[in-house]
Design a protein around this motif. Structure first.
Motif, PDB file in Angstrom:
ATOM      1  N   SER A  44       8.787  80.808  16.177  1.00  0.00           N
ATOM      2  CA  SER A  44       7.457  81.244  15.742  1.00  0.00           C
ATOM      3  C   SER A  44       7.479  81.777  14.308  1.00  0.00           C
ATOM      4  O   SER A  44       8.396  82.488  13.908  1.00  0.00           O
ATOM      5  CB  SER A  44       6.875  82.292  16.689  1.00  0.00           C
ATOM      6  OG  SER A  44       7.652  83.437  16.648  1.00  0.00           O
ATOM      7  N   GLY A  45       6.503  81.399  13.536  1.00  0.00           N
ATOM      8  CA  GLY A  45       6.419  81.809  12.133  1.00  0.00           C
ATOM      9  C   GLY A  45       7.134  80.856  11.188  1.00  0.00           C
ATOM     10  O   GLY A  45       6.886  80.855   9.984  1.00  0.00           O
ATOM     11  N   LYS A  46       8.036  80.035  11.735  1.00  0.00           N
ATOM     12  CA  LYS A  46       8.870  79.180  10.879  1.00  0.00           C
ATOM     13  C   LYS A  46       8.030  78.125  10.141  1.00  0.00           C
ATOM     14  O   LYS A  46       8.199  77.923   8.934  1.00  0.00           O
ATOM     15  CB  LYS A  46       9.933  78.478  11.738  1.00  0.00           C
ATOM     16  CG  LYS A  46      11.036  77.849  10.927  1.00  0.00           C
ATOM     17  CD  LYS A  46      11.895  78.914  10.286  1.00  0.00           C
ATOM     18  CE  LYS A  46      12.573  78.432   9.027  1.00  0.00           C
ATOM     19  NZ  LYS A  46      13.300  79.521   8.336  1.00  0.00           N
ATOM     20  N   THR A  47       7.143  77.466  10.880  1.00  0.00           N
ATOM     21  CA  THR A  47       6.355  76.396  10.246  1.00  0.00           C
ATOM     22  C   THR A  47       5.482  76.973   9.128  1.00  0.00           C
ATOM     23  O   THR A  47       5.381  76.387   8.047  1.00  0.00           O
ATOM     24  CB  THR A  47       5.511  75.640  11.290  1.00  0.00           C
ATOM     25  OG1 THR A  47       6.368  75.255  12.368  1.00  0.00           O
ATOM     26  CG2 THR A  47       4.877  74.395  10.698  1.00  0.00           C
ATOM     27  N   ASN A  48       4.892  78.147   9.384  1.00  0.00           N
ATOM     28  CA  ASN A  48       4.089  78.789   8.330  1.00  0.00           C
ATOM     29  C   ASN A  48       4.934  79.081   7.098  1.00  0.00           C
ATOM     30  O   ASN A  48       4.495  78.898   5.969  1.00  0.00           O
ATOM     31  CB  ASN A  48       3.491  80.103   8.831  1.00  0.00           C
ATOM     32  CG  ASN A  48       2.352  79.866   9.787  1.00  0.00           C
ATOM     33  OD1 ASN A  48       1.785  78.781   9.823  1.00  0.00           O
ATOM     34  ND2 ASN A  48       2.028  80.869  10.579  1.00  0.00           N
ATOM     35  N   GLU A  49       6.151  79.552   7.334  1.00  0.00           N
ATOM     36  CA  GLU A  49       7.039  79.855   6.216  1.00  0.00           C
ATOM     37  C   GLU A  49       7.355  78.588   5.418  1.00  0.00           C
ATOM     38  O   GLU A  49       7.299  78.567   4.186  1.00  0.00           O
ATOM     39  CB  GLU A  49       8.338  80.478   6.741  1.00  0.00           C
ATOM     40  CG  GLU A  49       9.313  80.856   5.645  1.00  0.00           C
ATOM     41  CD  GLU A  49      10.616  81.426   6.201  1.00  0.00           C
ATOM     42  OE1 GLU A  49      11.019  82.511   5.757  1.00  0.00           O
ATOM     43  OE2 GLU A  49      11.233  80.785   7.080  1.00  0.00           O
ATOM     44  N   LEU A  50       7.642  77.507   6.136  1.00  0.00           N
ATOM     45  CA  LEU A  50       7.976  76.241   5.470  1.00  0.00           C
ATOM     46  C   LEU A  50       6.782  75.712   4.669  1.00  0.00           C
ATOM     47  O   LEU A  50       6.938  75.252   3.531  1.00  0.00           O
ATOM     48  CB  LEU A  50       8.426  75.209   6.505  1.00  0.00           C
ATOM     49  CG  LEU A  50       9.732  75.542   7.258  1.00  0.00           C
ATOM     50  CD1 LEU A  50       9.930  74.592   8.442  1.00  0.00           C
ATOM     51  CD2 LEU A  50      10.938  75.481   6.318  1.00  0.00           C
TER      52      LEU A  50
END
Ligand code: ASP
Ligand code: MG
Length: 419
Positions: A44-50
């Motif tokens: 969770s949060g990874k795609t937003n970070e990318l």
């Protein structure tokens, strides 16, 4: 051999402990005799970070490279999930989209499935693999480049695999324990539904209940995939979660199954446009070209003679998301300046919300609209626009009354009680 698809969303694989928790659920199904295809999201949060990294690097990014970057989150969780299962003694293997290969269109960041050939994964199952862990949200284009399916796309990957492999069921593990009659944050009386029909879920999904990506429900409906939404933080039983299924599998249904809302709506009215063939096309053509997502459309036929108008005139009202109002206005003003349309005034109201009641039972129950309007009237909520479909009635109201309206409708249709 019976096969299950199990999909774990970002919160269910947020760290190594949670991946272990999810893997234990997979192992339990393997122990029951199933072959399993696991679809994983990014932590969770990874795609937003990318996505943030891509935008910071290149504001007008090349969509092929966007996909190369944002698809990587799922690759990490797929590998880790496979390793975790192996540590538990379960024969598992991870698959990135291109290895399957998950064939998609080349519409980068919004690709669609073309085909999911089974041969590679089936062969591994035959050789003794019990779990195929597939990275969700991604595929490969005809040009051989990595694609992604749009945010929330892992749900759609899961359903597509369930359809392609003839899975007995597709379990979507998430951080809520099912689909509710309405948002539990708005009323504590919201009740988890045991079953909901595909069509109802489709309406609820596109109306802003964010449990499932809309396209995943469309696919499940088309291929009659039994979908179950359940929490990965609870011990599942036979009746856990919500089963999204065919209408025929629902014994009895109330007139209304759920109340949905969408907070950020805007209402725009073109006052006194000519009432003649082609006028709607002349208005909504430019809006479509400008990329405005028009939702409700209401045209009033006016018999009156307006000052300054020789022929018949009408008002045209439509709704769109608040953040598209500026774009809509520009498109309309340009069309007016170019002489394609004429109107006296453009009234904009970006302080509205949409509230809808949804239910397949509406087809056979009379008086649903009357009951809805009476419930809103009793709370003194003014209705600004009304639209209906076979299984849905939507109204636009002032945003400040949205919560009140949802609560009143939930009470009026007694959604806290089972059918
Ligand atoms: N990780 C992707 C996203 O956040 C896809 C998914 O989780 O469904 O949109
Ligand atoms: Mg999701």
């Amino acid at each position: 051999m019976a096969l299950l698809v199990m999909k774990f969303g970002g919160t269910s694989v947020a760290d190594l402990d949670r991946i272990r928790n999810a893997a234990a659920k997979v192992k339990a199904e393997v122990d029951r005799g199933y072959d399993v295809i696991v679809i994983v999201s990014a932590m969770s949060g990874k795609t937003n970070e990318l996505v943030g990294w891509v935008e910071a690097t290149s504001p007008l990014f090349d969509a092929r490279e966007y996909d190369a970057v944002v698809s990587s989150g799922e690759n990490v969780t797929a590998g880790l999930m496979s390793l975790t299962l192996q540590e538990m003694g379960v024969p598992a293997r991870s698959w990135q989209g291109w290895q399957v290969p998950i064939q998609t269109t080349s519409a980068h960041s919004a690709a669609r499935f073309v085909d999911i050939p089974r041969a590679n994964i089936d062969q591994k199952f035959e050789e003794g693999m019990k779990v195929a862990v597939v990275a969700g949200f991604q595929g490969v284009s005809p040009e051989g480049r990595i694609t992604t399916l749009g945010r929330g796309g892992s749900d759609t990957t899961a359903v597509a695999f369930a359809a392609a492999f003839g899975a007995e069921r597709c379990d979507i593990y998430t951080d809520v324990d099912g689909v509710y009659t309405t948002d539990p944050r708005i009323t504590s009386k919201a009740r988890k539904l045991d079953r909901i029909a595909f069509e109802e879920m489709l309406e609820l999904a596109s109306l802003g209940a964010k449990v499932l990506q809309t396209r995943s429900v469309e696919l499940a409906m088309r291929y009659k995939v039994k979908l179950r939404v359940l929490s990965s933080f609870e011990d599942a039983t036979e009746t856990s979660g919500t089963l999204v299924c065919d209408e025929e599998d629902i014994m009895e249904s109330k007139a209304v199954s759920g109340v949905a809302y969408s907070r950020d709506e805007a209402k725009m009215t073109l006052v006194t446009v000519e009432d003649r063939p082609g006028i709607a096309a002349a208005i909504f053509g430019p809006l479509a070209e400008a990329g405005v997502n028009v939702d409700m459309i209401v045209q009033n036929i006016s018999e009156k003679n307006y000052e300054g108008h020789t022929g018949a005139v009408t008002d045209m009202t439509f709704s769109c998301p608040t953040n598209q109002v500026a774009r809509a206005r520009k498109a309309l003003e340009e069309a007016k300046a170019a002489g394609e349309i004429a109107y006296d005034d453009l009234i904009m109201d970006d302080d509205v919300a949409k509230v809808s009641v949804v239910g397949i039972g509406m087809r056979s129950h009379a008086g649903v609209a009357a009951k809805m309007f009476a419930a809103l009237a009793a709370e003194n909520v003014n209705i600004k626009v009304i639209t209906t479909s076979e299984i849905k009635i939507s109204v636009l109201i002032d945003r400040k009354y949205m919560e009140l309206a949802v609560q009143a409708l939930h009470d009026a249709f007694e959604l806290d009680k089972a059918a």
